[in-house]
Design a protein around this motif. Structure first.
Motif, mmCIF file in Angstrom:
data_model
loop_
_atom_site.group_PDB
_atom_site.id
_atom_site.type_symbol
_atom_site.label_atom_id
_atom_site.label_comp_id
_atom_site.label_asym_id
_atom_site.label_seq_id
_atom_site.Cartn_x
_atom_site.Cartn_y
_atom_site.Cartn_z
ATOM 1 N N TRP A 85 33.241 86.180 87.795
ATOM 2 C CA TRP A 85 33.918 85.617 88.972
ATOM 3 C C TRP A 85 34.272 84.151 88.765
ATOM 4 O O TRP A 85 35.336 83.687 89.194
ATOM 5 C CB TRP A 85 33.054 85.805 90.217
ATOM 6 C CG TRP A 85 33.073 87.220 90.681
ATOM 7 C CD1 TRP A 85 32.143 88.184 90.418
ATOM 8 C CD2 TRP A 85 34.085 87.850 91.453
ATOM 9 N NE1 TRP A 85 32.517 89.375 90.987
ATOM 10 C CE2 TRP A 85 33.705 89.196 91.634
ATOM 11 C CE3 TRP A 85 35.279 87.419 92.016
ATOM 12 C CZ2 TRP A 85 34.475 90.101 92.350
ATOM 13 C CZ3 TRP A 85 36.048 88.326 92.739
ATOM 14 C CH2 TRP A 85 35.642 89.640 92.895
ATOM 15 N N ALA A 86 33.402 83.397 88.098
ATOM 16 C CA ALA A 86 33.701 81.992 87.819
ATOM 17 C C ALA A 86 34.902 81.870 86.886
ATOM 18 O O ALA A 86 35.785 81.030 87.097
ATOM 19 C CB ALA A 86 32.478 81.309 87.203
ATOM 20 N N ALA A 127 29.094 79.386 83.102
ATOM 21 C CA ALA A 127 28.329 80.127 84.115
ATOM 22 C C ALA A 127 27.306 81.055 83.472
ATOM 23 O O ALA A 127 26.218 81.241 84.016
ATOM 24 C CB ALA A 127 29.277 80.924 85.012
ATOM 25 N N SER A 128 27.630 81.613 82.320
ATOM 26 C CA SER A 128 26.655 82.491 81.656
ATOM 27 C C SER A 128 25.492 81.686 81.084
ATOM 28 O O SER A 128 24.367 82.188 81.026
ATOM 29 C CB SER A 128 27.331 83.304 80.541
ATOM 30 O OG SER A 128 27.703 82.468 79.466
ATOM 31 N N VAL A 178 28.304 86.735 88.054
ATOM 32 C CA VAL A 178 28.762 85.401 88.446
ATOM 33 C C VAL A 178 29.694 84.819 87.391
ATOM 34 O O VAL A 178 30.696 84.178 87.716
ATOM 35 C CB VAL A 178 27.548 84.480 88.682
ATOM 36 C CG1 VAL A 178 27.984 83.058 88.945
ATOM 37 C CG2 VAL A 178 26.706 85.001 89.823
ATOM 38 N N ALA A 179 29.404 85.027 86.124
ATOM 39 C CA ALA A 179 30.235 84.476 85.055
ATOM 40 C C ALA A 179 31.652 85.037 85.117
ATOM 41 O O ALA A 179 32.632 84.300 84.940
ATOM 42 C CB ALA A 179 29.614 84.768 83.692
ATOM 43 N N ALA A 185 38.080 82.785 88.854
ATOM 44 C CA ALA A 185 38.457 81.706 89.773
ATOM 45 C C ALA A 185 39.080 80.541 89.014
ATOM 46 O O ALA A 185 40.074 79.948 89.468
ATOM 47 C CB ALA A 185 37.235 81.246 90.558
ATOM 48 N N ALA A 186 38.519 80.212 87.856
ATOM 49 C CA ALA A 186 39.082 79.128 87.054
ATOM 50 C C ALA A 186 40.477 79.471 86.558
ATOM 51 O O ALA A 186 41.379 78.625 86.588
ATOM 52 C CB ALA A 186 38.161 78.820 85.872
ATOM 53 N N ALA A 189 34.836 78.422 81.845
ATOM 54 C CA ALA A 189 34.049 78.586 83.072
ATOM 55 C C ALA A 189 33.097 79.778 82.962
ATOM 56 O O ALA A 189 31.943 79.697 83.395
ATOM 57 C CB ALA A 189 34.987 78.765 84.267
ATOM 58 N N ALA A 190 33.561 80.873 82.394
ATOM 59 C CA ALA A 190 32.687 82.042 82.228
ATOM 60 C C ALA A 190 31.542 81.728 81.272
ATOM 61 O O ALA A 190 30.392 82.126 81.509
ATOM 62 C CB ALA A 190 33.496 83.233 81.724
#
Length: 101
Positions: free
Chosen positions: A67-68, A97-98, A64-65, A71-72, A93-94
């Protein structure tokens, strides 16, 4: 005290010479020869293709990190056209998210 390893030094110098000659030879050839339009177009698009080839495997393997962050980066780059700001947004963002995961 460190001793000098001649085999390692020669290997490094050999790799340097091979790299330099390849790059210098490429520049020399491209100055002397006019490339076809197809080759010119291919070389203009090559950096983007190489970037995708480097990023795609890590993104697919990431969670998820990853992909975040991706995307950012894309969102901020499209909105601002500022690569440095996009990279900082992706890293932030990564990281966020992490921490959330």
């Amino acid at each position: 005290m460190t001793t000098l390893r001649w085999d390692a030094l020669l290997a490094i110098l050999g790799m340097w010479a091979a790299t330099y000659l390849c790059r210098a030879g490429g520049y020399a050839v491209l100055r002397a020869v006019r490339l076809p339009r197809f080759a010119q177009a291919m070389l203009q698009h090559l950096p983007g293709a190489l970037f995708v080839a480097y990023v795609a495997p890590a993104l697919l393997a990431g969670g998820v990190a990853s992909w975040a962050g991706a995307a950012a980066v894309v969102g901020v780059q499209v909105a601002t056209r500022n690569l440095g700001l996009a990279m900082l947004a992706g890293i932030g963002a990564a990281w966020a998210a992490s921490l959330a995961a």
